[in-house]
Motif scaffolding. Sequence first.
Motif, PDB file in Angstrom:
ATOM      1  N   VAL A 160      39.258  45.689  42.879  1.00 23.80           N
ATOM      2  CA  VAL A 160      38.899  44.327  43.288  1.00 23.80           C
ATOM      3  C   VAL A 160      37.380  44.139  43.201  1.00 23.80           C
ATOM      4  CG1 VAL A 160      38.815  42.757  45.286  1.00 23.80           C
ATOM      5  CG2 VAL A 160      40.969  43.890  44.668  1.00 23.80           C
ATOM      6  N   TYR A 188      36.052  33.535  43.940  1.00 28.23           N
ATOM      7  CA  TYR A 188      37.393  33.809  44.480  1.00 28.23           C
ATOM      8  C   TYR A 188      37.755  35.276  44.368  1.00 28.23           C
ATOM      9  CZ  TYR A 188      37.643  32.249  39.595  1.00 28.23           C
ATOM     10  OH  TYR A 188      37.366  32.031  38.257  1.00 28.23           O
ATOM     11  N   MET A 221      41.468  37.704  45.140  1.00 28.88           N
ATOM     12  CA  MET A 221      42.882  37.694  45.533  1.00 28.88           C
ATOM     13  C   MET A 221      43.381  39.131  45.677  1.00 28.88           C
ATOM     14  SD  MET A 221      45.724  35.951  46.110  1.00 28.88           S
ATOM     15  CE  MET A 221      44.880  34.379  46.019  1.00 28.88           C
ATOM     16  N   GLN A 279      48.367  38.880  42.953  1.00 27.42           N
ATOM     17  CA  GLN A 279      47.736  38.331  41.745  1.00 27.42           C
ATOM     18  C   GLN A 279      48.793  37.963  40.695  1.00 27.42           C
ATOM     19  OE1 GLN A 279      44.679  41.007  40.322  1.00 27.42           O
ATOM     20  NE2 GLN A 279      43.519  40.896  42.218  1.00 27.42           N
ATOM     21  N   GLY A 280      48.345  37.162  39.737  1.00 29.33           N
ATOM     22  CA  GLY A 280      49.205  36.820  38.601  1.00 29.33           C
ATOM     23  C   GLY A 280      50.288  35.806  38.919  1.00 29.33           C
ATOM     24  N   ARG A 281      50.178  35.133  40.042  1.00 32.95           N
ATOM     25  CA  ARG A 281      51.180  34.115  40.404  1.00 32.95           C
ATOM     26  C   ARG A 281      50.579  32.713  40.455  1.00 32.95           C
ATOM     27  NH1 ARG A 281      52.475  38.521  43.756  1.00 32.95           N
ATOM     28  NH2 ARG A 281      54.642  39.210  43.607  1.00 32.95           N
ATOM     29  N   GLY A 282      49.344  32.598  40.002  1.00 28.49           N
ATOM     30  CA  GLY A 282      48.702  31.282  39.973  1.00 28.49           C
ATOM     31  C   GLY A 282      48.106  30.865  41.309  1.00 28.49           C
ATOM     32  N   THR A 294      45.316  31.861  42.811  1.00 30.00           N
ATOM     33  CA  THR A 294      43.870  31.604  42.773  1.00 30.00           C
ATOM     34  C   THR A 294      43.574  30.280  42.085  1.00 30.00           C
ATOM     35  OG1 THR A 294      43.373  33.949  42.852  1.00 30.00           O
ATOM     36  CG2 THR A 294      41.637  32.522  41.998  1.00 30.00           C
ATOM     37  N   THR A 295      44.294  30.003  40.997  1.00 28.01           N
ATOM     38  CA  THR A 295      44.086  28.726  40.304  1.00 28.01           C
ATOM     39  C   THR A 295      44.411  27.568  41.248  1.00 28.01           C
ATOM     40  OG1 THR A 295      44.695  29.841  38.259  1.00 28.01           O
ATOM     41  CG2 THR A 295      44.686  27.438  38.209  1.00 28.01           C
ATOM     42  N   ASN A 349      36.192  40.450  32.713  1.00 33.36           N
ATOM     43  CA  ASN A 349      37.052  40.060  33.836  1.00 33.36           C
ATOM     44  C   ASN A 349      37.990  38.932  33.371  1.00 33.36           C
ATOM     45  OD1 ASN A 349      38.159  39.650  36.317  1.00 33.36           O
ATOM     46  ND2 ASN A 349      36.227  39.347  37.417  1.00 33.36           N
ATOM     47  N   PHE A 350      38.990  39.326  32.553  1.00 36.56           N
ATOM     48  CA  PHE A 350      39.877  38.353  31.904  1.00 36.56           C
ATOM     49  C   PHE A 350      40.524  37.405  32.900  1.00 36.56           C
ATOM     50  CE2 PHE A 350      39.936  42.025  29.009  1.00 36.56           C
ATOM     51  CZ  PHE A 350      39.511  41.415  27.845  1.00 36.56           C
ATOM     52  N   ALA A 351      41.020  37.975  34.000  1.00 41.03           N
ATOM     53  CA  ALA A 351      41.750  37.138  34.968  1.00 41.03           C
ATOM     54  C   ALA A 351      40.825  36.068  35.532  1.00 41.03           C
ATOM     55  CB  ALA A 351      42.307  38.002  36.086  1.00 41.03           C
ATOM     56  N   ARG A 390      40.073  33.421  32.861  1.00 37.07           N
ATOM     57  CA  ARG A 390      41.334  32.705  32.588  1.00 37.07           C
ATOM     58  C   ARG A 390      41.551  31.626  33.664  1.00 37.07           C
ATOM     59  NH1 ARG A 390      44.172  30.222  29.816  1.00 37.07           N
ATOM     60  NH2 ARG A 390      46.366  30.068  30.316  1.00 37.07           N
ATOM     61  N   LYS A 397      41.985  27.708  33.021  1.00 35.51           N
ATOM     62  CA  LYS A 397      43.149  26.948  33.520  1.00 35.51           C
ATOM     63  C   LYS A 397      42.706  25.742  34.352  1.00 35.51           C
ATOM     64  CE  LYS A 397      45.586  30.448  35.258  1.00 35.51           C
ATOM     65  NZ  LYS A 397      46.744  31.031  35.976  1.00 35.51           N
TER      66      LYS A 397
HETATM   67  C1  LIG Z   1      40.150  36.898  39.391  1.00 42.17           C
HETATM   68  C2  LIG Z   1      41.324  36.856  40.375  1.00 42.17           C
HETATM   69  C3  LIG Z   1      40.840  36.186  41.669  1.00 42.17           C
HETATM   70  C4  LIG Z   1      42.470  36.042  39.759  1.00 42.17           C
HETATM   71  O1  LIG Z   1      43.503  35.949  40.732  1.00 42.17           O
HETATM   72  P1  LIG Z   1      45.013  35.536  40.395  1.00 42.17           P
HETATM   73  O2  LIG Z   1      45.608  35.029  41.670  1.00 42.17           O
HETATM   74  O3  LIG Z   1      45.693  36.612  39.691  1.00 42.17           O
HETATM   75  O4  LIG Z   1      44.785  34.295  39.392  1.00 42.17           O
HETATM   76  P2  LIG Z   1      45.919  33.374  38.735  1.00 42.17           P
HETATM   77  O5  LIG Z   1      47.262  33.975  38.952  1.00 42.17           O
HETATM   78  O6  LIG Z   1      45.674  31.988  39.211  1.00 42.17           O
HETATM   79  O7  LIG Z   1      45.507  33.429  37.191  1.00 42.17           O
HETATM   80  C5  LIG Z   1      45.202  34.668  36.555  1.00 42.17           C
HETATM   81  C6  LIG Z   1      45.348  34.519  35.055  1.00 42.17           C
HETATM   82  O8  LIG Z   1      44.725  35.619  34.418  1.00 42.17           O
HETATM   83  C7  LIG Z   1      45.668  36.262  33.578  1.00 42.17           C
HETATM   84  N1  LIG Z   1      45.315  37.687  33.525  1.00 42.17           N
HETATM   85  C8  LIG Z   1      45.304  38.565  34.531  1.00 42.17           C
HETATM   86  N2  LIG Z   1      44.913  39.779  34.087  1.00 42.17           N
HETATM   87  C9  LIG Z   1      44.653  39.646  32.780  1.00 42.17           C
HETATM   88  C10 LIG Z   1      44.239  40.537  31.758  1.00 42.17           C
HETATM   89  N3  LIG Z   1      43.953  41.803  32.017  1.00 42.17           N
HETATM   90  N4  LIG Z   1      44.088  40.050  30.501  1.00 42.17           N
HETATM   91  C11 LIG Z   1      44.338  38.757  30.220  1.00 42.17           C
HETATM   92  N5  LIG Z   1      44.745  37.853  31.159  1.00 42.17           N
HETATM   93  C12 LIG Z   1      44.890  38.315  32.416  1.00 42.17           C
HETATM   94  C13 LIG Z   1      46.998  35.971  34.209  1.00 42.17           C
HETATM   95  O9  LIG Z   1      48.060  36.160  33.315  1.00 42.17           O
HETATM   96  C14 LIG Z   1      46.794  34.507  34.612  1.00 42.17           C
HETATM   97  O10 LIG Z   1      46.862  33.637  33.480  1.00 42.17           O
HETATM   98  P3  LIG Z   1      48.212  32.831  33.093  1.00 42.17           P
HETATM   99  O11 LIG Z   1      48.577  31.983  34.294  1.00 42.17           O
HETATM  100  O12 LIG Z   1      47.821  32.054  31.909  1.00 42.17           O
HETATM  101  O13 LIG Z   1      49.269  33.876  32.839  1.00 42.17           O
HETATM  102  C15 LIG Z   1      41.836  38.272  40.712  1.00 42.17           C
HETATM  103  O14 LIG Z   1      42.127  38.941  39.515  1.00 42.17           O
HETATM  104  C16 LIG Z   1      40.853  39.109  41.550  1.00 42.17           C
HETATM  105  O15 LIG Z   1      40.798  39.006  42.767  1.00 42.17           O
HETATM  106  N6  LIG Z   1      40.066  39.961  40.858  1.00 42.17           N
HETATM  107  C17 LIG Z   1      39.123  40.833  41.578  1.00 42.17           C
HETATM  108  C18 LIG Z   1      37.990  40.053  42.211  1.00 42.17           C
HETATM  109  C19 LIG Z   1      37.204  39.275  41.170  1.00 42.17           C
HETATM  110  O16 LIG Z   1      36.873  39.824  40.120  1.00 42.17           O
HETATM  111  N7  LIG Z   1      36.899  38.007  41.486  1.00 42.17           N
HETATM  112  C20 LIG Z   1      36.152  37.174  40.587  1.00 42.17           C
HETATM  113  C21 LIG Z   1      34.730  37.581  40.530  1.00 42.17           C
HETATM  114  S1  LIG Z   1      33.878  36.646  39.267  1.00 42.17           S
END
Ligand SMILES: CC(C)(COP(=O)(O)OP(=O)(O)OC[C@H]1O[C@@H](n2cnc3c(N)ncnc32)[C@H](O)[C@@H]1OP(=O)(O)O)[C@@H](O)C(=O)NCCC(=O)NCCS
Length: 191
Positions: free
Chosen positions: A37, A103, A105, A110-113, A115-116, A143-145, A148, A152
């Motif tokens: 995280v 943000y 999560m 994670q991955g359930r939308g 955060t979006t 940091n793809f997520a 992304r 979104k």
């Molecule tokens: C960034 C973060 C908050 C996203 O949380 P989340 O609740 O999973 O976000 P969502 O579910 O709303 O969306 C995540 C998207 O990233 C995508 N994703 C996740 N991991 C991925 C990866 N390794 N490669 C490509 N896409 C990825 C998911 O599929 C989703 O997209 P989709 O809806 O098109 O499928 C979470 O990953 C996190 O807490 N990371 C660690 C802390 C952090 O880095 N915070 C941001 C600092 S800048």
Amino acid sequence: MMVTMSYFPIETERLLLRQFRLSDVDATAAYEGLPEVARYCSWEPRTRRRIKELIPRWIAMDGLGAKSEGIQYAVVLKASGRQIGDCVLMFDDIAARQGQLGYVMDPAHQGRGYTTEAARAVLGVGFDRVGLHRISARCDTRNFASWRVMEKLSMRREAHFREHAIFKGEWDEEFVYAMLEDEWRAQQGAV
Ligand SMILES: CC(C)(COP(=O)(O)OP(=O)(O)OC[C@H]1O[C@@H](n2cnc3c(N)ncnc32)[C@H](O)[C@@H]1OP(=O)(O)O)[C@@H](O)C(=O)NCCC(=O)NCCS
């Protein structure tokens, strides 16, 4: 007459965004203590003790008053009442009405939308209630997520900084995304 206003709580379809409480320490430490995280965050994994120090500061971030640093939300899953993440809107420059979104999560959720969903609600607070002109967000390019989520939300990629700093012992590659108030309104009108 004194007008009282609060930016808490906000409810979305599945989430409640509320002010932090001292009792959130264990739930927050459970995810902010994880190396994966903290990997792309400015901080190292946070201990329970560190979170205990931070929560009073987060509670003070209520968005009110000229000195407020921003608004810090605890993200709670309505179905279970569990605190599963956090979302912040920092006030970067009050005169120019600039804000910055952040943000985190719990990986178990994670991955359930979520955060979006939370971040969209926070953009709404920033533009519609605080009256911000521009809200940005930045993240490591790996940091793809995170980026992304910004895509979104229909934020625009404004910058790709290449090797512009050292981050955790390596060259930092960073994306900056942003949205302007007119872009937010156009998006709302299109819904
Ligand atoms: C960034 C973060 C908050 C996203 O949380 P989340 O609740 O999973 O976000 P969502 O579910 O709303 O969306 C995540 C998207 O990233 C995508 N994703 C996740 N991991 C991925 C990866 N390794 N490669 C490509 N896409 C990825 C998911 O599929 C989703 O997209 P989709 O809806 O098109 O499928 C979470 O990953 C996190 O807490 N990371 C660690 C802390 C952090 O880095 N915070 C941001 C600092 S800048």
